[in-house]
Design a protein around this motif. Structure first.
Motif, PDB file in Angstrom:
ATOM      1  N   LEU A 213       0.816  -1.211   0.000  1.00  0.00           N
ATOM      2  CA  LEU A 213       0.000   0.000   0.000  1.00  0.00           C
ATOM      3  C   LEU A 213       0.856   1.269   0.000  1.00  0.00           C
ATOM      4  O   LEU A 213       0.356   2.357   0.292  1.00  0.00           O
ATOM      5  N   THR A 214       2.119   1.132  -0.354  1.00  0.00           N
ATOM      6  CA  THR A 214       3.006   2.291  -0.429  1.00  0.00           C
ATOM      7  C   THR A 214       3.607   2.401  -1.820  1.00  0.00           C
ATOM      8  O   THR A 214       4.048   1.401  -2.398  1.00  0.00           O
ATOM      9  N   TYR A 215       3.598   3.617  -2.340  1.00  0.00           N
ATOM     10  CA  TYR A 215       4.208   3.911  -3.644  1.00  0.00           C
ATOM     11  C   TYR A 215       5.161   5.084  -3.477  1.00  0.00           C
ATOM     12  O   TYR A 215       4.802   6.097  -2.861  1.00  0.00           O
ATOM     13  N   GLU A 216       6.365   4.978  -4.005  1.00  0.00           N
ATOM     14  CA  GLU A 216       7.349   6.059  -3.892  1.00  0.00           C
ATOM     15  C   GLU A 216       7.221   7.014  -5.072  1.00  0.00           C
ATOM     16  O   GLU A 216       7.424   6.634  -6.224  1.00  0.00           O
ATOM     17  N   GLY A 217       6.887   8.260  -4.781  1.00  0.00           N
ATOM     18  CA  GLY A 217       6.786   9.289  -5.814  1.00  0.00           C
ATOM     19  C   GLY A 217       7.960  10.245  -5.764  1.00  0.00           C
ATOM     20  O   GLY A 217       8.956   9.998  -5.081  1.00  0.00           O
ATOM     21  N   ASN A 218       7.799  11.363  -6.460  1.00  0.00           N
ATOM     22  CA  ASN A 218       8.890  12.342  -6.556  1.00  0.00           C
ATOM     23  C   ASN A 218       8.408  13.750  -6.242  1.00  0.00           C
ATOM     24  O   ASN A 218       8.979  14.730  -6.728  1.00  0.00           O
ATOM     25  N   TYR A 219       7.340  13.838  -5.457  1.00  0.00           N
ATOM     26  CA  TYR A 219       6.788  15.128  -5.029  1.00  0.00           C
ATOM     27  C   TYR A 219       6.181  15.929  -6.184  1.00  0.00           C
ATOM     28  O   TYR A 219       6.013  17.141  -6.071  1.00  0.00           O
ATOM     29  N   GLU A 220       5.845  15.306  -7.286  1.00  0.00           N
ATOM     30  CA  GLU A 220       5.249  16.007  -8.421  1.00  0.00           C
ATOM     31  C   GLU A 220       3.804  15.559  -8.619  1.00  0.00           C
ATOM     32  O   GLU A 220       3.428  14.434  -8.260  1.00  0.00           O
ATOM     33  N   GLU A 221       3.001  16.425  -9.231  1.00  0.00           N
ATOM     34  CA  GLU A 221       1.574  16.138  -9.403  1.00  0.00           C
ATOM     35  C   GLU A 221       1.345  14.823 -10.131  1.00  0.00           C
ATOM     36  O   GLU A 221       0.470  14.031  -9.771  1.00  0.00           O
ATOM     37  N   GLU A 222       2.138  14.586 -11.153  1.00  0.00           N
ATOM     38  CA  GLU A 222       1.969  13.378 -11.955  1.00  0.00           C
ATOM     39  C   GLU A 222       2.176  12.112 -11.120  1.00  0.00           C
ATOM     40  O   GLU A 222       1.585  11.060 -11.396  1.00  0.00           O
ATOM     41  N   ASP A 223       3.025  12.205 -10.094  1.00  0.00           N
ATOM     42  CA  ASP A 223       3.261  11.042  -9.230  1.00  0.00           C
ATOM     43  C   ASP A 223       1.996  10.641  -8.476  1.00  0.00           C
ATOM     44  O   ASP A 223       1.813   9.464  -8.156  1.00  0.00           O
ATOM     45  N   GLY A 224       1.131  11.617  -8.172  1.00  0.00           N
ATOM     46  CA  GLY A 224      -0.120  11.290  -7.519  1.00  0.00           C
ATOM     47  C   GLY A 224      -1.025  10.482  -8.426  1.00  0.00           C
ATOM     48  O   GLY A 224      -1.675   9.520  -7.992  1.00  0.00           O
ATOM     49  N   LYS A 225      -1.048  10.840  -9.713  1.00  0.00           N
ATOM     50  CA  LYS A 225      -1.865  10.100 -10.680  1.00  0.00           C
ATOM     51  C   LYS A 225      -1.313   8.693 -10.908  1.00  0.00           C
ATOM     52  O   LYS A 225      -2.030   7.696 -10.806  1.00  0.00           O
ATOM     53  N   ILE A 226      -0.011   8.631 -11.209  1.00  0.00           N
ATOM     54  CA  ILE A 226       0.621   7.334 -11.467  1.00  0.00           C
ATOM     55  C   ILE A 226       0.575   6.459 -10.224  1.00  0.00           C
ATOM     56  O   ILE A 226       0.309   5.250 -10.301  1.00  0.00           O
ATOM     57  N   GLY A 227       0.826   7.074  -9.074  1.00  0.00           N
ATOM     58  CA  GLY A 227       0.834   6.321  -7.831  1.00  0.00           C
ATOM     59  C   GLY A 227      -0.518   5.710  -7.512  1.00  0.00           C
ATOM     60  O   GLY A 227      -0.605   4.540  -7.106  1.00  0.00           O
ATOM     61  N   LEU A 228      -1.586   6.487  -7.685  1.00  0.00           N
ATOM     62  CA  LEU A 228      -2.916   5.950  -7.405  1.00  0.00           C
ATOM     63  C   LEU A 228      -3.240   4.792  -8.346  1.00  0.00           C
ATOM     64  O   LEU A 228      -3.751   3.746  -7.905  1.00  0.00           O
ATOM     65  N   LEU A 229      -2.940   4.944  -9.623  1.00  0.00           N
ATOM     66  CA  LEU A 229      -3.194   3.859 -10.582  1.00  0.00           C
ATOM     67  C   LEU A 229      -2.397   2.604 -10.219  1.00  0.00           C
ATOM     68  O   LEU A 229      -2.914   1.480 -10.301  1.00  0.00           O
ATOM     69  N   GLU A 230      -1.145   2.787  -9.820  1.00  0.00           N
ATOM     70  CA  GLU A 230      -0.320   1.645  -9.435  1.00  0.00           C
ATOM     71  C   GLU A 230      -0.873   0.957  -8.192  1.00  0.00           C
ATOM     72  O   GLU A 230      -0.959  -0.282  -8.130  1.00  0.00           O
ATOM     73  N   LEU A 231      -1.263   1.737  -7.205  1.00  0.00           N
ATOM     74  CA  LEU A 231      -1.796   1.161  -5.970  1.00  0.00           C
ATOM     75  C   LEU A 231      -3.095   0.398  -6.239  1.00  0.00           C
ATOM     76  O   LEU A 231      -3.307  -0.701  -5.694  1.00  0.00           O
ATOM     77  N   LEU A 232      -3.943   0.932  -7.087  1.00  0.00           N
ATOM     78  CA  LEU A 232      -5.203   0.261  -7.418  1.00  0.00           C
ATOM     79  C   LEU A 232      -4.951  -1.039  -8.176  1.00  0.00           C
ATOM     80  O   LEU A 232      -5.709  -2.007  -8.037  1.00  0.00           O
ATOM     81  N   SER A 233      -3.885  -1.070  -8.964  1.00  0.00           N
ATOM     82  CA  SER A 233      -3.589  -2.265  -9.757  1.00  0.00           C
ATOM     83  C   SER A 233      -3.079  -3.431  -8.921  1.00  0.00           C
ATOM     84  O   SER A 233      -3.019  -4.573  -9.401  1.00  0.00           O
ATOM     85  N   ARG A 234      -2.719  -3.181  -7.682  1.00  0.00           N
ATOM     86  CA  ARG A 234      -2.142  -4.232  -6.832  1.00  0.00           C
ATOM     87  C   ARG A 234      -3.197  -5.089  -6.150  1.00  0.00           C
ATOM     88  O   ARG A 234      -2.870  -6.028  -5.409  1.00  0.00           O
ATOM     89  N   ASP A 235      -4.456  -4.784  -6.366  1.00  0.00           N
ATOM     90  CA  ASP A 235      -5.564  -5.570  -5.807  1.00  0.00           C
ATOM     91  C   ASP A 235      -5.475  -5.706  -4.288  1.00  0.00           C
ATOM     92  O   ASP A 235      -5.792  -6.755  -3.713  1.00  0.00           O
ATOM     93  N   THR A 236      -4.997  -4.646  -3.665  1.00  0.00           N
ATOM     94  CA  THR A 236      -4.989  -4.566  -2.200  1.00  0.00           C
ATOM     95  C   THR A 236      -5.894  -3.414  -1.811  1.00  0.00           C
ATOM     96  O   THR A 236      -5.508  -2.252  -1.945  1.00  0.00           O
ATOM     97  N   PRO A 237      -7.124  -3.693  -1.383  1.00  0.00           N
ATOM     98  CA  PRO A 237      -8.111  -2.627  -1.180  1.00  0.00           C
ATOM     99  C   PRO A 237      -7.662  -1.591  -0.145  1.00  0.00           C
ATOM    100  O   PRO A 237      -6.979  -1.915   0.832  1.00  0.00           O
ATOM    101  N   PHE A 238      -8.062  -0.354  -0.379  1.00  0.00           N
ATOM    102  CA  PHE A 238      -7.827   0.712   0.600  1.00  0.00           C
ATOM    103  C   PHE A 238      -8.937   1.740   0.481  1.00  0.00           C
ATOM    104  O   PHE A 238      -9.494   1.964  -0.597  1.00  0.00           O
ATOM    105  N   SER A 239      -9.263   2.342   1.607  1.00  0.00           N
ATOM    106  CA  SER A 239     -10.353   3.328   1.644  1.00  0.00           C
ATOM    107  C   SER A 239      -9.838   4.752   1.807  1.00  0.00           C
ATOM    108  O   SER A 239     -10.613   5.706   1.727  1.00  0.00           O
ATOM    109  N   ALA A 240      -8.527   4.883   2.051  1.00  0.00           N
ATOM    110  CA  ALA A 240      -7.966   6.213   2.274  1.00  0.00           C
ATOM    111  C   ALA A 240      -6.542   6.252   1.725  1.00  0.00           C
ATOM    112  O   ALA A 240      -5.877   5.218   1.577  1.00  0.00           O
TER     113      ALA A 240
END
Length: 333
Positions: A213-240
């Motif tokens: 449930l952890t993704y390493e970004g680079n403090y940029e806006e695009e990392d939030g988009k890529i990070g969320l997509l990556e986290l969702l793809s791992r099939d590990t549910p999260f609500s927050a």
């Protein structure tokens, strides 16, 4: 153009008295100082900065090294330093380090070559021992958002670990247990400390830390988009989701809406920094305050005290606070 000789003649004082007024000496009689200032105004006299620099061995310029220029965070930092120094009739020269060792070192040499009296630095790549040597052997420095052993008095920092703890604790208190995290780059100290706070909050709540449930970004806006997509793809549910800065939180919010999610009903999101747009995004972003403008002011006051004889109060450690808005809500699951 008026000269210092004409100012002295108009004021009826000696050249040395005019010189002491120009150099800000506190030993000048108040009446004589007023006469000199009146003569300068009447003659429209402007001090020769080069001559003044030669006389005092100072340029009255302070170098600022920041990591980037394209974020509100560093804009607030530069504004806080510049406005504080300008009141004291000092000027700034700004350069960028990009969190890269060679670039930071080149930036320092550039600022020194411009005869800066001191440096105010947001430096991530330079080693602690290099910063200590720079301060001891070359010129005074102040460090923003970093703590270095041996330079305790030079450092103006935020308790980033506590900030990470506050963000995750807020979600835990709302009933969330499956909490994802998008970190900053682990080579940067504040990113490590914020993640450490996140882990501490989970541990105290008895919730196991799940690296999936952890993704390493680079403090940029695009990392939030890529990070969320990556986290969702791992099939590990999260609500927050906690993001280690507001830029990444903004990117994650945008991505979530593109995926058809309702915020915060489908996903609660917390950011970090409380930058200017945090209360303009929809929903308004719950985040952790990072008083960078106040920290910048303190770094400038530290330099004014150390180098120019001022006596300002300097606060070295700042406490983050949670700013609750509408991007988080209670979870029943």
């Amino acid at each position: 153009m008026a000269t210092i000789y004409q100012v002295a003649e108009r004021a009826g004082v000696s050249l040395s008295t005019v010189s002491r007024v120009l150099n800000g000496k506190t030993t000048v009689n108040a009446t004589l100082k007023a006469k000199v200032e009146k003569a300068m105004l009447e003659l429209n006299y402007r001090p020769n900065s080069v001559a003044r620099s030669l006389a005092t061995s100072r340029s009255d310029s302070v170098g600022i090294l920041v990591s980037e220029l394209n974020t509100p965070f560093f804009g607030d930092l530069m504004q806080g330093v510049e406005s504080t120094l300008r009141v004291a009739d000092k000027h700034v020269i700004i350069t960028v380090g990009h969190n890269n060792l060679e670039t930071e070192q080149d930036a320092v040499e550039f600022l020194i070559s411009r005869n800066c009296d001191a440096l105010i630095m947001h430096a991530e790549a330079m080693r602690d021992e290099d910063l200590v040597a720079l301060n001891e052997k070359r010129l005074p420095i102040a460090l923003v958002n970093r703590q270095v052993t041996g330079l305790e008095n030079n450092c103006i920092a935020l308790d980033n670990e506590k900030g990470g703890y506050l963000a995750t604790s807020h979600l835990l208190e709302l009933g969330h247990k499956d909490i994802a995290y998008i970190s900053g780059p682990m080579k940067i100290r504040d990113a490590c400390h914020r993640l450490k706070g996140h882990k501490r909050a989970l541990e105290e709540a008895g919730v196991p830390y799940n690296p999936m449930l952890t993704y390493e970004g680079n403090y940029e806006e695009e990392d939030g988009k890529i990070g969320l997509l990556e986290l969702l793809s791992r099939d590990t549910p999260f609500s927050a989701l906690v993001c280690a800065n507001d830029w990444m939180a903004s990117g994650a919010m945008s991505c979530a809406r593109d995926l058809g999610m309702s915020l915060p009903q489908d996903l609660s999101i917390v950011g970090f920094d409380d930058v200017v747009f945090a209360h303009h995004v929809y929903p308004r972003l719950t985040t952790v305050s990072n008083p960078i403008a106040d920290m910048a002011k303190m770094s400038a006051q530290y330099i004014l005290n150390t180098l120019y004889g001022h006596t300002h109060h300097v606060q070295h450690l700042f406490e983050p606070t949670l700013v609750v808005r509408e991007s988080t809500m209670a979870h029943d699951g």
